[in-house]
Design a protein around this motif. Structure first.
Motif, PDB file in Angstrom:
ATOM      1  N   GLY C 263      26.834  44.722 114.934  1.00  0.00           N
ATOM      2  CA  GLY C 263      28.235  44.165 114.572  1.00  0.00           C
ATOM      3  C   GLY C 263      29.470  45.293 114.781  1.00  0.00           C
ATOM      4  N   GLY C 264      28.906  46.531 114.492  1.00  0.00           N
ATOM      5  CA  GLY C 264      30.095  47.334 114.498  1.00  0.00           C
ATOM      6  C   GLY C 264      29.948  48.173 113.505  1.00  0.00           C
ATOM      7  N   SER C 265      29.661  49.176 113.494  1.00  0.00           N
ATOM      8  CA  SER C 265      29.637  49.911 111.843  1.00  0.00           C
ATOM      9  C   SER C 265      31.125  50.516 111.706  1.00  0.00           C
ATOM     10  CB  SER C 265      28.681  51.031 111.970  1.00  0.00           C
ATOM     11  OG  SER C 265      29.016  52.003 113.100  1.00  0.00           O
ATOM     12  N   GLY C 266      31.397  50.272 110.561  1.00  0.00           N
ATOM     13  CA  GLY C 266      32.891  50.713 110.049  1.00  0.00           C
ATOM     14  C   GLY C 266      33.884  49.774 110.097  1.00  0.00           C
ATOM     15  N   SER C 267      33.344  48.406 109.931  1.00  0.00           N
ATOM     16  CA  SER C 267      34.418  47.484 110.037  1.00  0.00           C
ATOM     17  C   SER C 267      34.497  46.415 109.047  1.00  0.00           C
ATOM     18  CB  SER C 267      34.654  46.854 111.368  1.00  0.00           C
ATOM     19  OG  SER C 267      33.143  45.902 111.578  1.00  0.00           O
ATOM     20  N   LEU C 268      33.100  46.377 108.249  1.00  0.00           N
ATOM     21  CA  LEU C 268      32.688  45.533 107.295  1.00  0.00           C
ATOM     22  C   LEU C 268      32.472  44.190 107.650  1.00  0.00           C
ATOM     23  CD1 LEU C 268      34.601  46.129 103.646  1.00  0.00           C
ATOM     24  CD2 LEU C 268      32.198  46.899 104.580  1.00  0.00           C
ATOM     25  N   TRP C 269      33.644  43.631 108.434  1.00  0.00           N
ATOM     26  CA  TRP C 269      33.245  42.264 108.851  1.00  0.00           C
ATOM     27  C   TRP C 269      32.419  42.078 110.044  1.00  0.00           C
ATOM     28  CZ3 TRP C 269      34.846  40.613 113.888  1.00  0.00           C
ATOM     29  CH2 TRP C 269      35.544  41.635 114.639  1.00  0.00           C
ATOM     30  N   GLY C 270      32.473  43.316 110.774  1.00  0.00           N
ATOM     31  CA  GLY C 270      31.570  43.208 112.172  1.00  0.00           C
ATOM     32  C   GLY C 270      30.058  43.208 111.763  1.00  0.00           C
ATOM     33  N   PRO C 271      29.605  43.864 110.663  1.00  0.00           N
ATOM     34  CA  PRO C 271      28.200  43.882 110.279  1.00  0.00           C
ATOM     35  C   PRO C 271      27.977  42.455 109.731  1.00  0.00           C
ATOM     36  CG  PRO C 271      28.989  46.100 109.709  1.00  0.00           C
ATOM     37  CD  PRO C 271      30.175  45.409 110.285  1.00  0.00           C
ATOM     38  N   CYS C 272      29.029  41.886 108.929  1.00  0.00           N
ATOM     39  CA  CYS C 272      28.699  40.361 108.388  1.00  0.00           C
ATOM     40  C   CYS C 272      28.469  39.475 109.729  1.00  0.00           C
ATOM     41  CB  CYS C 272      30.073  40.045 107.487  1.00  0.00           C
ATOM     42  SG  CYS C 272      30.192  40.779 106.114  1.00  0.00           S
ATOM     43  N   LEU C 273      29.041  39.680 110.706  1.00  0.00           N
ATOM     44  CA  LEU C 273      28.850  38.798 112.045  1.00  0.00           C
ATOM     45  C   LEU C 273      27.347  39.174 112.638  1.00  0.00           C
ATOM     46  CD1 LEU C 273      32.176  38.218 114.145  1.00  0.00           C
ATOM     47  CD2 LEU C 273      30.590  36.555 112.743  1.00  0.00           C
ATOM     48  N   GLY C 274      26.982  40.532 112.593  1.00  0.00           N
ATOM     49  CA  GLY C 274      25.926  41.027 113.023  1.00  0.00           C
ATOM     50  C   GLY C 274      24.795  40.286 112.254  1.00  0.00           C
ATOM     51  N   ALA C 275      24.919  40.320 110.765  1.00  0.00           N
ATOM     52  CA  ALA C 275      23.868  39.779 109.896  1.00  0.00           C
ATOM     53  C   ALA C 275      23.647  38.398 110.528  1.00  0.00           C
ATOM     54  CB  ALA C 275      24.248  39.940 108.608  1.00  0.00           C
ATOM     55  N   ALA C 276      24.620  37.538 110.606  1.00  0.00           N
ATOM     56  CA  ALA C 276      24.716  36.219 111.095  1.00  0.00           C
ATOM     57  C   ALA C 276      23.831  35.987 112.574  1.00  0.00           C
ATOM     58  CB  ALA C 276      25.889  35.462 111.041  1.00  0.00           C
ATOM     59  N   LEU C 277      24.177  36.905 113.359  1.00  0.00           N
ATOM     60  CA  LEU C 277      23.408  37.061 114.694  1.00  0.00           C
ATOM     61  C   LEU C 277      21.920  37.224 114.565  1.00  0.00           C
ATOM     62  CD1 LEU C 277      24.042  36.748 117.681  1.00  0.00           C
ATOM     63  CD2 LEU C 277      23.511  39.074 117.575  1.00  0.00           C
ATOM     64  N   VAL C 278      21.801  38.172 113.743  1.00  0.00           N
ATOM     65  CA  VAL C 278      20.068  38.717 113.495  1.00  0.00           C
ATOM     66  C   VAL C 278      19.356  37.531 112.893  1.00  0.00           C
ATOM     67  CG1 VAL C 278      18.929  40.449 112.247  1.00  0.00           C
ATOM     68  CG2 VAL C 278      20.702  41.347 113.561  1.00  0.00           C
ATOM     69  N   LEU C 279      20.125  36.967 111.738  1.00  0.00           N
ATOM     70  CA  LEU C 279      19.245  35.817 111.016  1.00  0.00           C
ATOM     71  C   LEU C 279      18.976  34.555 111.760  1.00  0.00           C
ATOM     72  CD1 LEU C 279      19.800  35.741 107.352  1.00  0.00           C
ATOM     73  CD2 LEU C 279      18.145  36.872 108.613  1.00  0.00           C
ATOM     74  N   LEU C 280      20.028  34.294 112.824  1.00  0.00           N
ATOM     75  CA  LEU C 280      19.931  33.320 113.433  1.00  0.00           C
ATOM     76  C   LEU C 280      18.856  33.411 114.596  1.00  0.00           C
ATOM     77  CD1 LEU C 280      23.491  31.894 114.270  1.00  0.00           C
ATOM     78  CD2 LEU C 280      21.628  30.779 112.867  1.00  0.00           C
ATOM     79  N   VAL C 281      18.961  34.514 115.330  1.00  0.00           N
ATOM     80  CA  VAL C 281      17.863  34.964 116.468  1.00  0.00           C
ATOM     81  C   VAL C 281      16.533  34.720 115.667  1.00  0.00           C
ATOM     82  CG1 VAL C 281      16.923  36.887 117.701  1.00  0.00           C
ATOM     83  CG2 VAL C 281      19.470  36.001 117.944  1.00  0.00           C
ATOM     84  N   ASN C 282      16.357  35.623 114.554  1.00  0.00           N
ATOM     85  CA  ASN C 282      14.987  35.806 113.813  1.00  0.00           C
ATOM     86  C   ASN C 282      14.686  34.304 113.280  1.00  0.00           C
ATOM     87  OD1 ASN C 282      13.242  37.700 113.335  1.00  0.00           O
ATOM     88  ND2 ASN C 282      13.758  37.679 111.352  1.00  0.00           N
ATOM     89  N   ASP C 283      15.452  33.528 112.567  1.00  0.00           N
ATOM     90  CA  ASP C 283      15.132  32.220 112.029  1.00  0.00           C
ATOM     91  C   ASP C 283      14.993  31.208 112.844  1.00  0.00           C
ATOM     92  OD1 ASP C 283      14.814  33.960 109.926  1.00  0.00           O
ATOM     93  OD2 ASP C 283      16.296  32.869 108.713  1.00  0.00           O
ATOM     94  N   THR C 284      15.994  30.900 113.630  1.00  0.00           N
ATOM     95  CA  THR C 284      16.341  29.798 114.155  1.00  0.00           C
ATOM     96  C   THR C 284      15.542  29.593 115.439  1.00  0.00           C
ATOM     97  OG1 THR C 284      18.425  29.666 112.758  1.00  0.00           O
ATOM     98  CG2 THR C 284      18.011  27.923 114.579  1.00  0.00           C
TER      99      THR C 284
END
Lengths: 302, 404, 329
Positions: C263-284
């Motif tokens: 997501g890009g460390s040090g931006s708060l919203w980047g990691p949130c998008l990163g979390a979405a991507l990681v979970l989407l890849v992992n679960d879906t």
């Protein structure tokens, strides 16, 4: 005391065998980190490549010494190739810090492990010890598997060779100088890229060959890559990153923890490994052989 | 100047975020509906029925998943692709290595694929983790492996059924036999340190001690982390026990059996265990080291009954390997769903299937006939088996039935 | 540019930023009206995981401490919330506060060791902490249910006596808490203390030289991050209503760290998008490519490292690390 030693002799010996097997993995991990600042998280997957090579070439039952040596050869070639490749893909990231390189090598590890599972299936496989090293021998009145004694021998020879190579030889001097001041070494006409690729390939070679060596003890199965990687990381951190001596003593310590520790404190068996690491890092935040300079290395995070 | 640049670059942020949201919406919005209105689970009709399969396709349990899938597929194909006269549409989801992967996968089966029933599940944590989901969605889950006693005990539900076993059972069935064999000598009890290992040993000790057996000592080894059993084997040798009773499966079973032989215990102390120790792929990897080990399980490939004769021949013919207890439990899961669906006319709901499962009588299974207990667990026989050579490989040969 | 014009531009930027945030939140609020229960529960998972990623970003991105043990505090929060749900009250805010406290206390007890180390040693020490807590969850059977996990948590209530069963209502609760916690994290990073954190990250020696107790700063951040991770754990169980040792496993710790980096460390919203991507890849995605999930995840990491050198945050064109120096004190 004598009685206690006698009762636990096999355990102590076994801890040494296990520790030296882990040393082959850990020393590569440590050298690659020390020389190139890359935390190579694909090291465990490369170990597994070696283990599957042994399974394919030597098989689950039977297997001659020739087949074992052939497996070592195959694993060696694969290890060198993987090292060169990894050095190539991690170097462009050198300025981006450990975290990105670790992420890249973790990605490679996942891909390699999944390809292995696609190739060999998810079943658990064992590897036969080479002919002549099967069965057990008497050690001070106790039976002990001959192959594990062989692993102890190989591990000691390897440790001595790596130590001489890195700490005492001319090549080692160039390597250490490259770590200390890359530009200076380049200025006196040494191709530092070659040195770095060489070290990386040597480290991964040790990982794949470690897989062959460990095959008859740990077998080959999905998930083994993570297990050995974690053990290797623990050893490297306990020993102090980049130190051959540290990796050696760290490996011996973890070997004994996994065996003798379990004998003495069976109730806490599952806490011993990480408990030891936490304790050592609390007392010596840079590992047993670590120096303050190493820990303060910049760029330690993304 | 930095500020100024940010003003200029607001636009890409909008586009990026909106594109991201749109993409996420499209990926997940395959089915319509609203998440704030209630709605039942899936259904089927007279023609077709949608069945969910939740099995490990990746990770350490994948070999079990493969056997289970083979058993299930064999039954359905033998019956012309139909269960209860309805064409079966299978939707497979990955259980992975535990609840982390399995719980969202189960949600997808129920809420998105709208299956009418689900079968499979290797891990007990998964079975317990999805219990409330299935119960509240009124979709039956026919478990064909996960063995936690709780599932058909304290945590039982109208919507959880099991065709495999409860962890205590194969071990409890074995206790009296082992007590008889060691004739008063102590038995060393060792198992993997997790719920299944504890339950297995509890089941064994209860009947073993009731039959006059003595436990020499008891040890639990870290689950999934023990590669070297030597220190434990050393303790066993020094304990003066006359036999060993263990509970391991998969990779640990291979390591334990091989090292048991390597360190010379196999010649001195007979090894007993629930049959998972030498089941399926583990036995191939153990090879010679497993010869002579006696185990207790609800199935052996050479069981002498007509259902097994047919089943084993068909299984070997199609998959070129011996069937395992995992394959049989999944084969039977299909069989009970077949019976339940047969008794339902017209449209099918999960609620109806769950009720019909309660009416399923004797199941004519390759393991011998069995029926569901009050809490939906199979009431079945256990067999004494011994590892013997068979052709180039090894097999678990039936010695005799174990009297509960 | 004149001062007045600059002020005007800044005001415009702030207004646009606020409008943007409001739009995103409104979109997220509206989603349950259009989407079915499965995508909504997937989004609930993503929000809980995103909050965990944001809390780790506070540690990794803003303070320069990459941790592999953050799942421990997430797990402590999850177990606390589940235990309270089973034994005391289904009231979700109570569970949330308890989980917040438990996460913070757990971080306080373990953090003082961790913050004395740096870089890879910090990474490994936090890994050790994570594994030890994981082992505890696995073996303390009477409290945690052992390897089978904790079953039987009732649906949460927000107002007394009205259990939230439908996925959409649970999602709204999780979204509300997520937005609240995110705003708090934003305030922290924008405060003078946030500037101190970045100072420690960029040059710890200098910060120490000018009189900051950097170990103390790191310890405080570690505790805050642990507390927020605990809160994320309570959101996680509000939705799954089940907790097992897998929830504080190494896998979660690694995935959330990856979410931060991608997501890009040090931006708060980047990691949130990163979390979405990681979970989407992992679960879906992994359910579409039966059993080949790890391969996809691995390729995603490799691709992310090369294609998104600064994560999603980098795509926005803001050089996160550099900016802090440009606009520094």
């Amino acid at each position: 005391m004598i009685a206690w030693l006698d009762a636990n002799l096999v355990s102590i010996l076994n801890g040494v065998a296990f520790g030296l097997l882990l040393f082959t993995l850990a020393v590569g991990l440590s050298l690659i980190f020390g020389m190139m600042d890359v935390l190579n998280l694909s090291h465990g997957a490369l170990y597994l490549v070696g283990a599957y090579a042994a399974y394919r070439v030597v098989g689950e039952a039977g297997g001659s010494l020739g087949a074992f040596l052939l497996a070592l050869g195959v694993a060696g070639v694969l290890g060198l190739a993987a090292g060169a490749l990894l050095a190539g893909i991690t170097q462009p990231l050198a300025r981006r810090g450990h975290l990105h390189q670790a992420l890249l090598t973790l990605g490679v590890a996942l891909v390699v492990a999944d390809l292995l599972s696609a190739l060999f299936g998810d079943e658990v496989h064992s590897v036969a010890a080479p002919a002549g090293l099967r069965g057990s021998v008497r050690v001070l009145g106790h039976g002990y598997p001959a192959y594990r004694l062989f692993v102890i021998g190989v591990g000691l020879v390897l440790a001595a060779l790596v130590y001489l190579l890195v700490e005492r030889s001319r090549a080692g001097a160039v390597i250490r100088a490259t770590v200390a001041d890359r530009d200076m070494v380049q200025a006196i006409g040494v191709d530092t890229r070659k040195v770095l690729v060489g070290v990386f390939a040597f480290g991964t070679l040790l990982a794949t060959c470690g897989g062959v060596l460990g095959g008859p003890i740990l077998g080959a199965q999905p998930g083994l890559d993570d297990t050995v990687l974690i053990l290797g990381l623990v050893i490297v951190v306990i020993g102090g990153l980049g130190s051959v001596k540290g990796a050696f003593f760290g490996a011996l310590l973890i070997g004994q923890i996994q065996v003798l520790g379990v004998t003495l404190l069976p109730e806490y068996a599952s806490f011993l490994l990480f408990g030891t690491m936490a304790l050592i890092l609390t007392l010596r935040p840079a590992g047993l052989a670590g120096t303050a300079a190493r820990t303060a290395a910049p760029g330690s995070s993304g | 100047m930095g500020r100024q640049m940010r003003v200029g670059r607001l636009r890409p942020r909008w586009i990026l975020a909106l594109a991201g949201l749109a993409a996420a919406t499209m990926t997940v919005a395959a089915c319509g509906g609203s998440a704030v209105r209630g709605g039942g689970g899936g259904g089927g009709d007279q023609e077709t029925v949608k069945l969910g399969v939740l099995l490990p396709l990746s990770g350490v349990y994948a070999p079990l998943g493969e056997d289970m899938q083979q058993g299930l597929r064999l039954y359905i194909d033998e019956h012309g692709g139909k269960l209860g006269g309805r064409r079966v549409e299978l939707v497979t989801a990955d259980e992975g290595e535990g609840p982390q992967t399995a719980v969202p996968a189960a949600k997808k089966l129920i809420q998105q694929d709208r299956v009418v029933a689900v079968t499979g599940v290797v891990s007990s944590a998964v079975a317990l983790g999805v219990r409330d989901l299935f119960t509240e969605s009124k979709i039956p889950l026919v478990i064909s492996n996960a063995g936690a006693d709780e599932i058909t005990g304290e945590a039982s539900s109208d919507y959880l059924w099991r065709t495999s076993f409860a962890n205590t059972e194969p071990n409890a069935a074995f206790g009296p036999y082992v007590a008889d064999q060691v004739k008063g000598g102590g038995v060393y009890v060792i198992a993997a340190d997790y719920a299944a290992g504890k339950e297995a040993m509890g089941g064994f000790k209860e009947t073993f001690e009731a039959a006059g057996g003595k436990v020499a000592d008891e040890r639990y080894t870290p689950f999934g982390e023990t590669q070297d059993f030597q220190p434990y084997l050393n303790a066993i040798q020094r304990s003066g026990a006359e036999a060993v009773y263990c509970f391991y499966a998969g990779a640990e079973a291979v390591a334990f059996v091989k090292q048991y032989e390597e360190f010379g215990l196999a010649d001195e102390l007979p090894l007993y265990s629930a049959g998972f120790l030498t089941e399926g792929g583990a036995l191939d990897a153990q090879g010679d080291a497993a010869l002579g080990i006696r185990t207790s399980l609800n199935y052996a490939p050479d069981l002498d009954n007509p259902a097994n004769e047919r089943f084993r021949a068909a299984y070997q013919n199609r998959f070129e390997e011996e069937p395992t207890t995992y394959a049989v439990a999944s084969y039977d899961a299909a069989a009970v769903l077949d019976q339940a669906l047969t008794s339902i006319d017209g449209d099918v709901t999960g609620e109806q299937i769950a009720a019909a499962l309660g009416e399923v009588g004797e199941v004519d299974s390759p393991r011998g006939t069995w029926r569901f207990s009050e809490t939906h667990n199979p009431v079945q026989k256990y067999y004494l088996r011994e590892v013997r050579k068979q052709g180039a490989g090894f097999t678990n040969a039936t010695v005799r039935e174990l009297e509960g | 540019m004149t001062g007045a014009a600059r002020t005007a531009a800044r005001g415009l930027a702030a207004r646009r930023g606020a409008a943007f945030r409001l739009t995103v939140v409104l979109l997220l609020v509206a989603l349950p009206l259009f989407l079915g229960p499965y995508p909504i529960s997937a989004l609930s998972r993503i929000l809980a995981f995103a909050l965990l990623a944001a809390s780790l970003d506070l540690l990794t991105g803003y303070t320069g401490l990459a941790s592999l043990g953050h799942a421990a505090y997430f797990g402590v929060g999850a177990y606390t919330a589940a235990l309270i749900g089973i034994h005391l009250t289904p009231n979700a805010p109570v569970q949330l506060l308890a989980a917040l406290a438990a996460g913070g206390i757990a971080a306080g007890l373990t953090g003082w060791v961790a913050v004395r180390t740096h870089g890879t040693f910090f990474l490994m020490l936090t890994l050790a902490v994570g594994e030890i807590v994981h082992q505890l969850a696995d073996s303390w059977t009477s409290l945690t249910g052992g390897s089978n996990g904790l079953v039987g948590m009732p649906p949460i209530t927000v107002l007394p006596g009205r259990p939230l069963v439908l996925a959409g209502f649970v999602y709204w609760y999780i979204l509300a808490i997520f937005v609240l916690c995110y705003a708090v994290l934003r305030r922290i990073t924008a405060s003078p203390f946030g500037r101190t954190m970045r100072g420690v990250r960029d040059n710890e020696a200098r910060m120490r030289a000018v009189g900051y107790d950097t170990a103390r700063v790191k310890y405080v951040v570690y505790c805050i991050a642990g507390a927020v991770a605990g809160a994320a754990g309570s959101l996680w169980v509000a939705q799954t209503r089940f907790v097992s040792p897998a929830d504080l496993s190494f896998e979660i710790a690694a995935l959330v760290l990856l979410a931060v980096v991608i997501g890009g460390s040090g931006s708060l919203w980047g990691p949130c998008l990163g979390a979405a991507l990681v979970l989407l890849v992992n679960d879906t995605l992994s359910s579409y490519v039966a059993g080949r999930g790890p391969l996809l995840l691995g390729l995603a990491f490799v691709a992310a490292v090369y294609l998104l050198p600064r994560g999603f945050a980098g795509l926005r064109g803001v050089r996160v690390h550099v900016r802090t120096r440009e606009t520094g004190p």
